[in-house]
Scaffold this motif. Sequence first.
Motif, PDB file in Angstrom:
ATOM      1  N   THR A  38       0.826  -1.209   0.000  1.00  0.00           N
ATOM      2  CA  THR A  38       0.000   0.000   0.000  1.00  0.00           C
ATOM      3  C   THR A  38       0.858   1.256   0.000  1.00  0.00           C
ATOM      4  N   SER A  39       2.168   1.068   0.210  1.00  0.00           N
ATOM      5  CA  SER A  39       3.061   2.226   0.254  1.00  0.00           C
ATOM      6  C   SER A  39       4.510   1.787   0.073  1.00  0.00           C
ATOM      7  N   VAL A  40       5.271   2.644  -0.630  1.00  0.00           N
ATOM      8  CA  VAL A  40       6.731   2.536  -0.663  1.00  0.00           C
ATOM      9  C   VAL A  40       7.264   3.953  -0.528  1.00  0.00           C
ATOM     10  N   LYS A  41       8.042   4.196   0.518  1.00  0.00           N
ATOM     11  CA  LYS A  41       8.594   5.535   0.720  1.00  0.00           C
ATOM     12  C   LYS A  41      10.110   5.501   0.676  1.00  0.00           C
ATOM     13  N   ASP A  42      10.705   6.630   0.240  1.00  0.00           N
ATOM     14  CA  ASP A  42      12.162   6.702   0.189  1.00  0.00           C
ATOM     15  C   ASP A  42      12.687   7.318   1.481  1.00  0.00           C
ATOM     16  N   GLY A  43      13.996   7.585   1.486  1.00  0.00           N
ATOM     17  CA  GLY A  43      14.621   8.116   2.687  1.00  0.00           C
ATOM     18  C   GLY A  43      14.133   9.495   3.089  1.00  0.00           C
ATOM     19  N   ASN A  44      13.515  10.197   2.152  1.00  0.00           N
ATOM     20  CA  ASN A  44      12.977  11.529   2.441  1.00  0.00           C
ATOM     21  C   ASN A  44      11.486  11.468   2.748  1.00  0.00           C
ATOM     22  N   ASN A  45      10.967  10.250   2.911  1.00  0.00           N
ATOM     23  CA  ASN A  45       9.557  10.008   3.235  1.00  0.00           C
ATOM     24  C   ASN A  45       8.605  10.371   2.097  1.00  0.00           C
ATOM     25  N   PHE A  46       9.151  10.379   0.841  1.00  0.00           N
ATOM     26  CA  PHE A  46       8.301  10.599  -0.319  1.00  0.00           C
ATOM     27  C   PHE A  46       7.701   9.279  -0.767  1.00  0.00           C
ATOM     28  N   GLU A  47       6.458   9.316  -1.180  1.00  0.00           N
ATOM     29  CA  GLU A  47       5.772   8.115  -1.652  1.00  0.00           C
ATOM     30  C   GLU A  47       6.236   7.790  -3.074  1.00  0.00           C
ATOM     31  N   VAL A  48       6.735   6.547  -3.270  1.00  0.00           N
ATOM     32  CA  VAL A  48       7.250   6.160  -4.589  1.00  0.00           C
ATOM     33  C   VAL A  48       6.650   4.839  -5.075  1.00  0.00           C
ATOM     34  N   LEU A  49       5.534   4.420  -4.476  1.00  0.00           N
ATOM     35  CA  LEU A  49       4.914   3.167  -4.894  1.00  0.00           C
ATOM     36  C   LEU A  49       4.627   3.161  -6.397  1.00  0.00           C
ATOM     37  N   GLY A  50       4.226   4.313  -6.923  1.00  0.00           N
ATOM     38  CA  GLY A  50       3.906   4.395  -8.346  1.00  0.00           C
ATOM     39  C   GLY A  50       5.097   4.176  -9.250  1.00  0.00           C
ATOM     40  N   SER A  51       6.296   4.154  -8.701  1.00  0.00           N
ATOM     41  CA  SER A  51       7.503   3.931  -9.514  1.00  0.00           C
ATOM     42  C   SER A  51       7.783   2.450  -9.734  1.00  0.00           C
ATOM     43  N   TYR A  92       7.715  -6.844  -7.078  1.00  0.00           N
ATOM     44  CA  TYR A  92       7.724  -5.413  -7.380  1.00  0.00           C
ATOM     45  C   TYR A  92       9.078  -5.044  -7.974  1.00  0.00           C
ATOM     46  N   VAL A  93       9.050  -4.452  -9.171  1.00  0.00           N
ATOM     47  CA  VAL A  93      10.278  -4.071  -9.876  1.00  0.00           C
ATOM     48  C   VAL A  93      10.208  -2.583 -10.208  1.00  0.00           C
ATOM     49  N   LEU A  94      11.282  -1.880  -9.898  1.00  0.00           N
ATOM     50  CA  LEU A  94      11.341  -0.461 -10.257  1.00  0.00           C
ATOM     51  C   LEU A  94      11.166  -0.354 -11.775  1.00  0.00           C
ATOM     52  N   THR A  95      10.206   0.419 -12.212  1.00  0.00           N
ATOM     53  CA  THR A  95       9.848   0.448 -13.633  1.00  0.00           C
ATOM     54  C   THR A  95      10.994   0.964 -14.502  1.00  0.00           C
ATOM     55  N   ASN A  96      11.641   2.024 -14.072  1.00  0.00           N
ATOM     56  CA  ASN A  96      12.733   2.606 -14.848  1.00  0.00           C
ATOM     57  C   ASN A  96      14.064   2.417 -14.134  1.00  0.00           C
ATOM     58  N   PRO A  97      15.129   2.064 -14.870  1.00  0.00           N
ATOM     59  CA  PRO A  97      16.438   1.872 -14.241  1.00  0.00           C
ATOM     60  C   PRO A  97      16.975   3.191 -13.677  1.00  0.00           C
ATOM     61  N   VAL A  98      17.759   3.059 -12.604  1.00  0.00           N
ATOM     62  CA  VAL A  98      18.349   4.237 -11.963  1.00  0.00           C
ATOM     63  C   VAL A  98      19.795   3.954 -11.611  1.00  0.00           C
ATOM     64  N   THR A  99      20.525   5.026 -11.308  1.00  0.00           N
ATOM     65  CA  THR A  99      21.869   4.919 -10.754  1.00  0.00           C
ATOM     66  C   THR A  99      21.869   5.723  -9.471  1.00  0.00           C
ATOM     67  N   ALA A 100      22.111   5.039  -8.361  1.00  0.00           N
ATOM     68  CA  ALA A 100      22.055   5.727  -7.070  1.00  0.00           C
ATOM     69  C   ALA A 100      22.769   4.888  -6.016  1.00  0.00           C
ATOM     70  N   SER A 101      23.119   5.543  -4.910  1.00  0.00           N
ATOM     71  CA  SER A 101      23.737   4.834  -3.788  1.00  0.00           C
ATOM     72  C   SER A 101      23.155   5.362  -2.478  1.00  0.00           C
ATOM     73  N   GLY A 102      23.248   4.551  -1.453  1.00  0.00           N
ATOM     74  CA  GLY A 102      22.731   4.957  -0.153  1.00  0.00           C
ATOM     75  C   GLY A 102      21.221   5.131  -0.144  1.00  0.00           C
ATOM     76  N   VAL A 103      20.530   4.395  -1.015  1.00  0.00           N
ATOM     77  CA  VAL A 103      19.083   4.535  -1.141  1.00  0.00           C
ATOM     78  C   VAL A 103      18.371   3.781  -0.005  1.00  0.00           C
ATOM     79  N   LYS A 104      17.270   4.371   0.434  1.00  0.00           N
ATOM     80  CA  LYS A 104      16.421   3.734   1.450  1.00  0.00           C
ATOM     81  C   LYS A 104      15.022   3.532   0.874  1.00  0.00           C
ATOM     82  N   GLN A 105      14.484   2.326   1.066  1.00  0.00           N
ATOM     83  CA  GLN A 105      13.126   2.034   0.621  1.00  0.00           C
ATOM     84  C   GLN A 105      12.359   1.391   1.775  1.00  0.00           C
ATOM     85  N   ILE A 106      11.190   1.981   2.042  1.00  0.00           N
ATOM     86  CA  ILE A 106      10.348   1.480   3.131  1.00  0.00           C
ATOM     87  C   ILE A 106       9.087   0.890   2.510  1.00  0.00           C
ATOM     88  N   PHE A 107       9.000  -0.426   2.494  1.00  0.00           N
ATOM     89  CA  PHE A 107       7.858  -1.114   1.894  1.00  0.00           C
ATOM     90  C   PHE A 107       6.815  -1.399   2.982  1.00  0.00           C
TER      91      PHE A 107
END
Length: 266
Positions: free
Chosen positions: A221-234, A250-265
């Motif tokens: 029902t929710s996926v939030k990043d480290g800044n508490n933004f909702e990213v479930l739609g991604s 659940y697969v991130l729809t578009n590829p990204v390049t990042a480090s130190g990422v936080k995901q709260i499922f």
Amino acid sequence: MEKKEFLDKNGLGTLVTQTRNAISTAKAQAISQAAADADSKVNALGVAVKKYSDDADNLIKTDVIELQEAVWPLAITFNLSPSVIRVGAAATVTASWNVKRKGADVTASSTVKLNNAAVTGTSKTLSITAAQAVAGTLAQTLDITCQGITKRETRNISVVHPSYFGTVASGWSASASAATSNDIKALTLLLNTSRACTRTGISVTNGKIVYAYPKSYGALTSVKDGNNFEVLGSYTRSEVTIDSIVYYVYVLTNPVTASGVKQIFA
């Protein structure tokens, strides 16, 4: 003629004697029966008094124990490690406990039963066989008796199908193929009891984040990043069968390049 001679001659002397004897015997029997009845009643009264006294003593003891338990209860620490194991896999679980009362450690002076079997010390190793590791829970009970007070604690070992988390290449997508199942099983295995999961320090280079778990846990029902933004739609959700169990993937729809990422499922 004398009275006695007259009675004897007329056969009445014997009758008088027999009558007197009968009266004497009847009196003796009556007295004996009365005494027996009195003894019986005294005994019955004694039994009743003892029962009343015992009941009163037991009630007092129970009240005292309940009062002590309310004022100075047993403080029991009971842990299982690990408390979550994998379905169909043998596992070793350590049960540990500690008992305190009135602030003092009374573990050594307590009677301890783990799953109705007497144990000593402060821990015991439990061997869970693969056959026992069926999806659900395995209840473990700890019974402690100390200073007249008995208390039971119950803890559960959760037996779960694994969840998976990790990253994949930019062109990867979930499908019903065996290759997809194998790719998912190659990710980091997690033993979660629900869909809720927090992952930190994620690094990905031109790739996608993947989170897969048993469908029985329900949809996210929710996926939030480290800044508490909702990213479930991604994320894009698919269903994949892994080892005969249907998973939500659940697969991130578009590829990204990042480090130190936080995901709260959730």
